[in-house]
Design a protein around this motif. Structure first.
Motif, PDB file in Angstrom:
ATOM      1  N   ARG A  14     -38.488 -13.203  -6.364  1.00 33.98           N
ATOM      2  CA  ARG A  14     -38.167 -13.314  -7.818  1.00 33.98           C
ATOM      3  C   ARG A  14     -37.940 -14.694  -8.332  1.00 33.98           C
ATOM      4  NH1 ARG A  14     -33.317  -9.487  -6.020  1.00 33.98           N
ATOM      5  NH2 ARG A  14     -33.237 -11.115  -4.590  1.00 33.98           N
ATOM      6  N   PRO A  15     -38.855 -15.116  -9.273  1.00 29.09           N
ATOM      7  CA  PRO A  15     -38.838 -16.591  -9.788  1.00 29.09           C
ATOM      8  C   PRO A  15     -37.406 -17.080 -10.250  1.00 29.09           C
ATOM      9  CG  PRO A  15     -40.816 -15.491 -10.767  1.00 29.09           C
ATOM     10  CD  PRO A  15     -39.787 -14.200  -9.918  1.00 29.09           C
ATOM     11  N   LEU A  16     -36.671 -16.185 -10.776  1.00 32.86           N
ATOM     12  CA  LEU A  16     -35.165 -16.662 -11.289  1.00 32.86           C
ATOM     13  C   LEU A  16     -34.439 -16.998 -10.000  1.00 32.86           C
ATOM     14  CD1 LEU A  16     -34.493 -14.552 -14.338  1.00 32.86           C
ATOM     15  CD2 LEU A  16     -34.975 -16.843 -14.285  1.00 32.86           C
ATOM     16  N   VAL A  17     -34.471 -16.321  -9.187  1.00 32.88           N
ATOM     17  CA  VAL A  17     -33.771 -16.643  -7.887  1.00 32.88           C
ATOM     18  C   VAL A  17     -34.165 -17.883  -7.362  1.00 32.88           C
ATOM     19  CG1 VAL A  17     -33.411 -15.831  -5.346  1.00 32.88           C
ATOM     20  CG2 VAL A  17     -33.151 -13.943  -7.211  1.00 32.88           C
ATOM     21  N   LEU A  18     -35.549 -18.181  -7.222  1.00 31.34           N
ATOM     22  CA  LEU A  18     -36.046 -19.407  -6.815  1.00 31.34           C
ATOM     23  C   LEU A  18     -35.499 -20.658  -7.591  1.00 31.34           C
ATOM     24  CD1 LEU A  18     -39.912 -18.566  -6.132  1.00 31.34           C
ATOM     25  CD2 LEU A  18     -38.037 -19.085  -4.621  1.00 31.34           C
TER      26      LEU A  18
ATOM     27  N   LEU B 173     -31.727 -20.983  -6.709  1.00 30.12           N
ATOM     28  CA  LEU B 173     -31.517 -21.588  -5.414  1.00 30.12           C
ATOM     29  C   LEU B 173     -32.212 -23.079  -5.391  1.00 30.12           C
ATOM     30  CD1 LEU B 173     -32.724 -19.020  -2.989  1.00 30.12           C
ATOM     31  CD2 LEU B 173     -30.452 -19.655  -3.175  1.00 30.12           C
ATOM     32  N   THR B 174     -33.204 -23.396  -6.052  1.00 30.49           N
ATOM     33  CA  THR B 174     -33.529 -24.874  -6.336  1.00 30.49           C
ATOM     34  C   THR B 174     -32.499 -25.645  -6.762  1.00 30.49           C
ATOM     35  OG1 THR B 174     -35.909 -24.277  -6.371  1.00 30.49           O
ATOM     36  CG2 THR B 174     -35.338 -26.300  -7.219  1.00 30.49           C
ATOM     37  N   HIS B 175     -31.918 -25.134  -7.909  1.00 36.49           N
ATOM     38  CA  HIS B 175     -30.909 -25.932  -8.833  1.00 36.49           C
ATOM     39  C   HIS B 175     -29.654 -26.197  -7.845  1.00 36.49           C
ATOM     40  CE1 HIS B 175     -28.217 -27.440 -11.751  1.00 36.49           C
ATOM     41  NE2 HIS B 175     -27.249 -26.548 -11.472  1.00 36.49           N
ATOM     42  N   LEU B 176     -29.096 -25.012  -6.913  1.00 35.21           N
ATOM     43  CA  LEU B 176     -28.055 -24.903  -6.016  1.00 35.21           C
ATOM     44  C   LEU B 176     -28.334 -26.218  -4.996  1.00 35.21           C
ATOM     45  CD1 LEU B 176     -25.206 -23.653  -5.196  1.00 35.21           C
ATOM     46  CD2 LEU B 176     -26.775 -22.182  -3.816  1.00 35.21           C
ATOM     47  N   LEU B 177     -29.189 -26.075  -4.493  1.00 35.52           N
ATOM     48  CA  LEU B 177     -29.382 -26.877  -3.363  1.00 35.52           C
ATOM     49  C   LEU B 177     -29.884 -28.461  -3.774  1.00 35.52           C
ATOM     50  CD1 LEU B 177     -31.957 -24.862  -0.989  1.00 35.52           C
ATOM     51  CD2 LEU B 177     -29.515 -25.366  -0.977  1.00 35.52           C
TER      52      LEU B 177
ATOM     53  N   THR C 115     -28.394 -29.921  -6.311  1.00 36.70           N
ATOM     54  CA  THR C 115     -27.264 -30.518  -6.975  1.00 36.70           C
ATOM     55  C   THR C 115     -25.982 -30.441  -6.057  1.00 36.70           C
ATOM     56  OG1 THR C 115     -26.574 -28.226  -8.016  1.00 36.70           O
ATOM     57  CG2 THR C 115     -27.892 -29.893  -9.357  1.00 36.70           C
ATOM     58  N   GLN C 116     -26.283 -29.495  -5.038  1.00 34.13           N
ATOM     59  CA  GLN C 116     -24.874 -29.355  -4.191  1.00 34.13           C
ATOM     60  C   GLN C 116     -24.973 -29.437  -2.624  1.00 34.13           C
ATOM     61  OE1 GLN C 116     -21.832 -26.730  -5.440  1.00 34.13           O
ATOM     62  NE2 GLN C 116     -22.353 -26.918  -7.732  1.00 34.13           N
ATOM     63  N   SER C 117     -26.239 -29.860  -2.255  1.00 35.11           N
ATOM     64  CA  SER C 117     -26.357 -30.169  -0.799  1.00 35.11           C
ATOM     65  C   SER C 117     -27.291 -31.338  -0.623  1.00 35.11           C
ATOM     66  CB  SER C 117     -27.138 -28.883  -0.241  1.00 35.11           C
ATOM     67  OG  SER C 117     -28.779 -28.806  -0.621  1.00 35.11           O
ATOM     68  N   PRO C 118     -27.328 -31.508   0.919  1.00 31.15           N
ATOM     69  CA  PRO C 118     -28.270 -32.711   1.173  1.00 31.15           C
ATOM     70  C   PRO C 118     -29.666 -32.680   1.196  1.00 31.15           C
ATOM     71  CG  PRO C 118     -27.409 -31.685   2.879  1.00 31.15           C
ATOM     72  CD  PRO C 118     -26.696 -30.974   1.821  1.00 31.15           C
ATOM     73  N   CYS C 119     -29.979 -31.524   0.441  1.00 33.04           N
ATOM     74  CA  CYS C 119     -31.672 -30.830   0.446  1.00 33.04           C
ATOM     75  C   CYS C 119     -32.340 -31.613  -0.551  1.00 33.04           C
ATOM     76  CB  CYS C 119     -31.634 -29.572   0.562  1.00 33.04           C
ATOM     77  SG  CYS C 119     -30.822 -28.796   1.850  1.00 33.04           S
ATOM     78  N   GLU C 120     -33.767 -32.008  -0.239  1.00 33.67           N
ATOM     79  CA  GLU C 120     -34.773 -32.357  -1.096  1.00 33.67           C
ATOM     80  C   GLU C 120     -35.587 -31.133  -1.178  1.00 33.67           C
ATOM     81  OE1 GLU C 120     -38.286 -35.510  -1.842  1.00 33.67           O
ATOM     82  OE2 GLU C 120     -37.220 -35.541   0.048  1.00 33.67           O
TER      83      GLU C 120
ATOM     84  N   ALA D 295     -29.329 -10.416  -0.901  1.00 38.42           N
ATOM     85  CA  ALA D 295     -29.319 -10.543  -2.423  1.00 38.42           C
ATOM     86  C   ALA D 295     -28.015 -10.628  -3.037  1.00 38.42           C
ATOM     87  CB  ALA D 295     -29.851  -9.187  -2.798  1.00 38.42           C
ATOM     88  N   ASP D 296     -26.989 -10.177  -1.826  1.00 36.24           N
ATOM     89  CA  ASP D 296     -25.372 -10.344  -2.316  1.00 36.24           C
ATOM     90  C   ASP D 296     -24.900 -11.542  -2.217  1.00 36.24           C
ATOM     91  OD1 ASP D 296     -25.518  -9.731   0.032  1.00 36.24           O
ATOM     92  OD2 ASP D 296     -24.069  -8.087   0.041  1.00 36.24           O
ATOM     93  N   ALA D 297     -25.533 -12.673  -1.563  1.00 35.10           N
ATOM     94  CA  ALA D 297     -24.861 -14.004  -1.031  1.00 35.10           C
ATOM     95  C   ALA D 297     -24.337 -14.703  -2.271  1.00 35.10           C
ATOM     96  CB  ALA D 297     -26.149 -14.655  -0.331  1.00 35.10           C
ATOM     97  N   THR D 298     -23.077 -15.399  -2.043  1.00 33.01           N
ATOM     98  CA  THR D 298     -22.547 -16.032  -3.186  1.00 33.01           C
ATOM     99  C   THR D 298     -23.272 -17.468  -2.959  1.00 33.01           C
ATOM    100  OG1 THR D 298     -20.907 -16.824  -1.439  1.00 33.01           O
ATOM    101  CG2 THR D 298     -20.405 -14.809  -2.901  1.00 33.01           C
ATOM    102  N   PRO D 299     -23.017 -18.336  -3.803  1.00 32.53           N
ATOM    103  CA  PRO D 299     -23.547 -19.639  -3.746  1.00 32.53           C
ATOM    104  C   PRO D 299     -22.897 -20.387  -2.477  1.00 32.53           C
ATOM    105  CG  PRO D 299     -23.136 -19.323  -6.086  1.00 32.53           C
ATOM    106  CD  PRO D 299     -22.652 -18.169  -5.160  1.00 32.53           C
ATOM    107  N   ASP D 300     -21.482 -20.191  -2.331  1.00 34.12           N
ATOM    108  CA  ASP D 300     -20.810 -21.026  -1.235  1.00 34.12           C
ATOM    109  C   ASP D 300     -21.337 -20.596   0.092  1.00 34.12           C
ATOM    110  OD1 ASP D 300     -19.054 -22.411  -2.654  1.00 34.12           O
ATOM    111  OD2 ASP D 300     -17.401 -20.837  -2.792  1.00 34.12           O
ATOM    112  N   GLN D 301     -21.837 -19.206   0.326  1.00 29.88           N
ATOM    113  CA  GLN D 301     -22.379 -18.537   1.498  1.00 29.88           C
ATOM    114  C   GLN D 301     -23.655 -19.394   1.743  1.00 29.88           C
ATOM    115  OE1 GLN D 301     -21.955 -14.374   0.241  1.00 29.88           O
ATOM    116  NE2 GLN D 301     -20.325 -14.246   1.609  1.00 29.88           N
TER     117      GLN D 301
END
Length: 188
Positions: free
Chosen positions: A32-36, A39-43, A45-50, A97-103
């Motif tokens: 699902r493109p919206l999920v992508l 997740l891209t935005h979450l990582l 902005t809030q993780s050590p990921c590139e 599918a039911d994972a929260t951003p924190d998880q």
């Protein structure tokens, strides 16, 4: 509706894993493109990921230097075998599918930590349980007891108990001394 693979390389980014603070090279694969996008935005902005690869059509090429691979749970069975990857295979994080951003962030953080080399200076002193070491590292990084509890999925009371045990084992009283212990140094 057509989907496409998006490679998110930054200009001048190396294809191999980096240890220079650019971030953990991460790929996200889903259906699902919206999920992508989320997740891209979450990582980023809030993780050590590139995030260097995101696709609704397939997986990154072996040899792309991917260190962490996030996949939607519907694709988990399709992840290429470890033998296919050139060099070290990425740590795979399956996102339900039911994972929260924190998880998701917790799973990614654990994957990043698994990949980080542990130097002698980063080891906590002997005599601590693995959970005491984990709590101590989070406290030393500046997290509150409540933040540590949420991050690793235990109660704040349990975090308090681990901190009391560490203080008792090393005869220390404040967070500065806890940080010294976490860095493998002797408290004052």
């Amino acid at each position: 509706m057509s989907t496409e693979t998006v490679t998110l390389e930054r200009p001048g980014a190396a294809a191999a894993p980096t240890g220079d603070g650019q971030g953990t090279r991460t790929a996200i694969c889903g259906v699902r493109p919206l999920v992508l996008m989320g997740l891209t935005h979450l990582l980023t902005t809030q993780s050590p990921c590139e995030v260097v690869f995101a696709s609704a059509d397939g997986f990154p090429e072996p040899g792309a230097g991917i260190e962490v691979l996030l996949v939607e749970d519907t694709l988990a069975q399709e992840v290429p075998e470890r033998a296919v990857w050139r060099g070290r295979a990425p740590d795979v994080v399956v996102v339900r599918a039911d994972a929260t951003p924190d998880q998701v962030l917790r799973q990614v953080h654990e994957a990043v930590e698994r990949r980080a080399p542990v130097s002698a200076g980063d080891r906590a002193p002997a005599g601590l349980s693995p959970r005491e070491e984990q709590v101590l590292r989070f406290i030393a990084s500046g997290m509150t007891h409540g933040q540590v509890a949420r991050r690793i999925g235990i109660s704040q009371h349990t975090v308090d108990t681990y901190v009391k045990r560490v203080r008792s084992k090393f005869g220390i009283g404040n967070k500065a001394e806890l940080t010294r212990v976490a860095l493998g140094l002797q408290p004052l």
